[in-house]
Structures are given as structure tokens and as C-alpha cells.
Design an enzyme around this catalytic site. Structure first.
Site, PDB file in Angstrom:
ATOM      1  N   THR A  12      72.736  82.237  61.382  1.00  0.00           N
ATOM      2  CA  THR A  12      72.766  82.083  62.835  1.00  0.00           C
ATOM      3  C   THR A  12      74.056  81.395  63.285  1.00  0.00           C
ATOM      4  O   THR A  12      74.260  81.166  64.470  1.00  0.00           O
ATOM      5  CB  THR A  12      71.560  81.248  63.322  1.00  0.00           C
ATOM      6  OG1 THR A  12      71.555  80.015  62.590  1.00  0.00           O
ATOM      7  CG2 THR A  12      70.252  81.968  63.054  1.00  0.00           C
ATOM      8  N   SER A 236      72.329  71.508  63.732  1.00  0.00           N
ATOM      9  CA  SER A 236      72.117  72.949  63.862  1.00  0.00           C
ATOM     10  C   SER A 236      73.054  73.437  64.953  1.00  0.00           C
ATOM     11  O   SER A 236      73.703  72.632  65.639  1.00  0.00           O
ATOM     12  CB  SER A 236      70.669  73.259  64.246  1.00  0.00           C
ATOM     13  OG  SER A 236      70.433  72.839  65.580  1.00  0.00           O
ATOM     14  N   LYS A 237      73.086  74.733  65.094  1.00  0.00           N
ATOM     15  CA  LYS A 237      73.928  75.288  66.149  1.00  0.00           C
ATOM     16  C   LYS A 237      73.444  74.792  67.521  1.00  0.00           C
ATOM     17  O   LYS A 237      74.229  74.451  68.387  1.00  0.00           O
ATOM     18  CB  LYS A 237      73.883  76.813  66.078  1.00  0.00           C
ATOM     19  CG  LYS A 237      75.143  77.431  66.604  1.00  0.00           C
ATOM     20  CD  LYS A 237      75.142  78.917  66.440  1.00  0.00           C
ATOM     21  CE  LYS A 237      74.223  79.545  67.453  1.00  0.00           C
ATOM     22  NZ  LYS A 237      74.313  80.984  67.540  1.00  0.00           N
ATOM     23  N   GLN A 238      72.100  74.726  67.647  1.00  0.00           N
ATOM     24  CA  GLN A 238      71.527  74.300  68.930  1.00  0.00           C
ATOM     25  C   GLN A 238      71.942  72.871  69.284  1.00  0.00           C
ATOM     26  O   GLN A 238      72.117  72.546  70.448  1.00  0.00           O
ATOM     27  CB  GLN A 238      69.983  74.344  68.904  1.00  0.00           C
ATOM     28  CG  GLN A 238      69.374  75.728  68.916  1.00  0.00           C
ATOM     29  CD  GLN A 238      69.491  76.423  67.551  1.00  0.00           C
ATOM     30  OE1 GLN A 238      69.673  75.769  66.531  1.00  0.00           O
ATOM     31  NE2 GLN A 238      69.438  77.739  67.544  1.00  0.00           N
ATOM     32  N   GLY A 240      74.706  71.563  68.468  1.00  0.00           N
ATOM     33  CA  GLY A 240      76.156  71.512  68.577  1.00  0.00           C
ATOM     34  C   GLY A 240      76.876  71.009  67.336  1.00  0.00           C
ATOM     35  O   GLY A 240      77.955  70.407  67.442  1.00  0.00           O
TER      36      GLY A 240
END
Ligand code: GLU
Length: 281
Positions: A12, A236-238, A240
Site C-alpha cells: 500500500t 503507516s501510510k495513513q 504519514g
């Protein structure tokens, strides 16, 4: 003892310090055991997968000296295997169609369990209510406490019915659920040792239950700490998280090893650091 481990990222986004630590934990454990280390791209959730992310993860692993054995497998190409496993469970009456929407489940009066999950209230367990169409397929779980021994955290237990409830194996959008894919793949690839982040600890009893239903062996499990940001959120990507810098692998490998409880010497290259961790007594 034979050993086959794996790193199973969801593509992801790029690897961040947290996913690098998980990769290093399973890599070092496999190499210390003289075992194999496989890489599997968990892109079963195709809507969440980001084009190009899998290749970027593989290039990053290479840049960090984390070389894997055998071909990389992609869950998006293994749907026949998941379909066959689901069919076996359907034939033996272990799964049932569910017509509930997410909102109905969220609005149900069932309280959130200590695992942080809201157990499925069982609405469709004994048949779809009149006028309802099947959306997802769920596996029926028993009123039973599942136990396993985590190599780092020791004895773990979870009552599946009370804490999770019947869980989804085929989603309303037609994709197979992670819980099914991971169990089929771990068995089909002959994985003996799962070393992964602690965020997956609560999923393990679900996976052990599916292994039992499908007649698969149970791998050994070790859950390692997950890297958190100053707000206490898992990287995580969420949240940042920054990608790891492949042009400077040594500091990131040293930081990951320290995070995992090693005390690496100063001044080593990334390859020397990995070797040091593998050979350390
Ligand atoms: N694909 C999962 C993740 O990235 C890991 C699954 C596993 O190691 O079992 O969170």
C-alpha cells in the site's frame, strides 16, 4: 528443525521504519535458524494496493541486503487457491452468507470486546433474514478459548466467539479476506515460522482456527513490537510515516535492530549489521 519464514507486506506504500523492522526481525530469525526466508506480497485487498508499491518494496529490500529465497508470490494471482479453500469450508457447512451492512453491525448493541473489535452479533448465523441478499460469507466460530504460545509474549488466549464473532472470509466487494488468504498461503508455502508485528497478535487465534478447519499445520508465532510515532500511532501510510532512505541503509538497519532489542556495535555497514545480528549468541 526445518525453518521457513516469510515477510508478507501489503503493498500500500513504500517501506517505512516500522515495516523495515518487521522485515529485519523475520529475516534475522530465519537466517539465524539456517532457514529460508520468503517474500509474499499481500495484495489480496486490491482496492488498497498501490500500483508500483510492490516493486518499490522489493527494490528497498534488496538495497538493505534482505535477500529472499524463491519467487515472490502475489496474493492477487492466487485467487483459485483461496476459492478452493472457501469451497471446502462451504461444503462442510462451516461458512454462511451474511446480509448485514457495516453500518448495521456498527449500530448493533454488542459491546466492543477487549481486543478492540466489535464482535459480529450473529444476525445471519441461522439463515439470511427474509428479504436479505447475501453480501459476504462468514465462518462460524465456536464458543471456545483458543490458546497458543507466542515465542516472545508467551501464552496467549482469546475466546473467538466473545471477542471476534463469526468473521468474514469473502467480502461484500467480492475480494477474499486477509484472514483466509494468509492461512492458505502460509500452509501452501510450507511456512513454519511467522515473525510479524504485534498488531497482528489478535488475528492469530482466527488464523489458528482456520488452520484447524482446513487441516493445515500450525506454524510457530513470534510477534515483535510495532514502531509507533510520538502520538503513539502505528507507523503507516495513513499516519504519514516517511519511507526509509535506501541510499543510507546502515543507520536505518541499526535503528531497527536497536528497536528489536539488539545492541549493535557502531560503524558497521548495513550488511555487516545484519550479519552481526545473525551470528550474535
Ligand atoms: N500483510 C500484513 C501487513 O502488512 C502482514 C500479514 C502477516 O505478516 O501475517 O500488515
Amino acid at each position: 528443525m526445518p525453518y521457513r519464514g516469510r515477510f508478507a507486506p501489503s503493498p500500500t506504500g513504500p517501506l517505512h521504519q516500522g515495516s523495515l523492522a518487521a522485515a529485519i526481525a523475520s529475516y534475522v530469525d530465519a537466517r539465524r535458524a539456517g532457514g529460508e526466508w520468503l517474500v509474499r506480497m499481500e495484495d489480496v485487498d486490491e482496492p488498497r494496493s498501490v500500483p508500483g508499491a510492490a516493486d518499490e518494496i522489493l527494490r528497498t529490500l534488496e538495497a538493505f541486503g534482505l535477500t529472499w529465497d524463491g519467487p515472490v508470490v502475489y496474493q492477487s494471482q492466487r485467487k483459485e487457491l483461496y476459492g478452493a479453500a472457501l469451497e471446502r469450508l462451504r461444503t462442510s457447512g462451516q461458512i454462511y452468507p451474511c446480509g448485514c451492512t457495516r453500518k448495521e453491525i456498527a449500530d448493533s448493541s454488542i459491546v466492543i470486546a477487549p481486543s478492540g473489535e466489535k464482535p459480529y452479533p450473529g444476525t445471519c448465523r441461522n439463515g439470511l433474514p427474509a428479504g436479505r441478499k447475501a453480501r459476504a460469507w462468514r465462518v462460524r466460530v465456536p464458543e471456545e478459548t483458543f490458546m497458543f504460545t507466542d515465542r516472545r509474549l508467551g501464552r496467549q488466549k482469546q475466546n473467538l466467539l466473545a471477542e471476534v464473532g463469526d468473521f468474514v472470509l469473502l467480502r461484500a466487494d467480492g475480494y477474499f479476506a486477509y484472514q483466509l488468504a494468509v492461512v492458505v498461503d502460509d500452509a501452501e508455502q510450507g511456512i513454519t515460522d511467522v515473525v510479524r508485528g504485534e498488531d497482528l497478535l489478535a488475528s492469530t487465534p482466527r488464523q489458528i482456527y482456520l488452520q484447524r478447519l482446513l487441516g493445515y499445520p500450525e506454524p510457530r508465532y513470534q510477534h515483535v513490537p510495532v514502531v509507533r510515532n510520538p502520538m503513539g500511532e502505528k507507523l503507516s501510510k495513513q499516519t504519514g510515516a516517511a519511507p526509509v532512505d535506501s541510499s543510507q541503509p546502515a543507520p536505518a538497519v541499526a535503528a531497527a535492530l536497536r528497536f528489536l532489542g539488539f545492541d549493535p556495535p557502531q560503524g558497521l555497514s548495513h550488511a555487516e549489521l545484519l550479519k552481526w545480528a545473525i551470528l550474535r549468541r
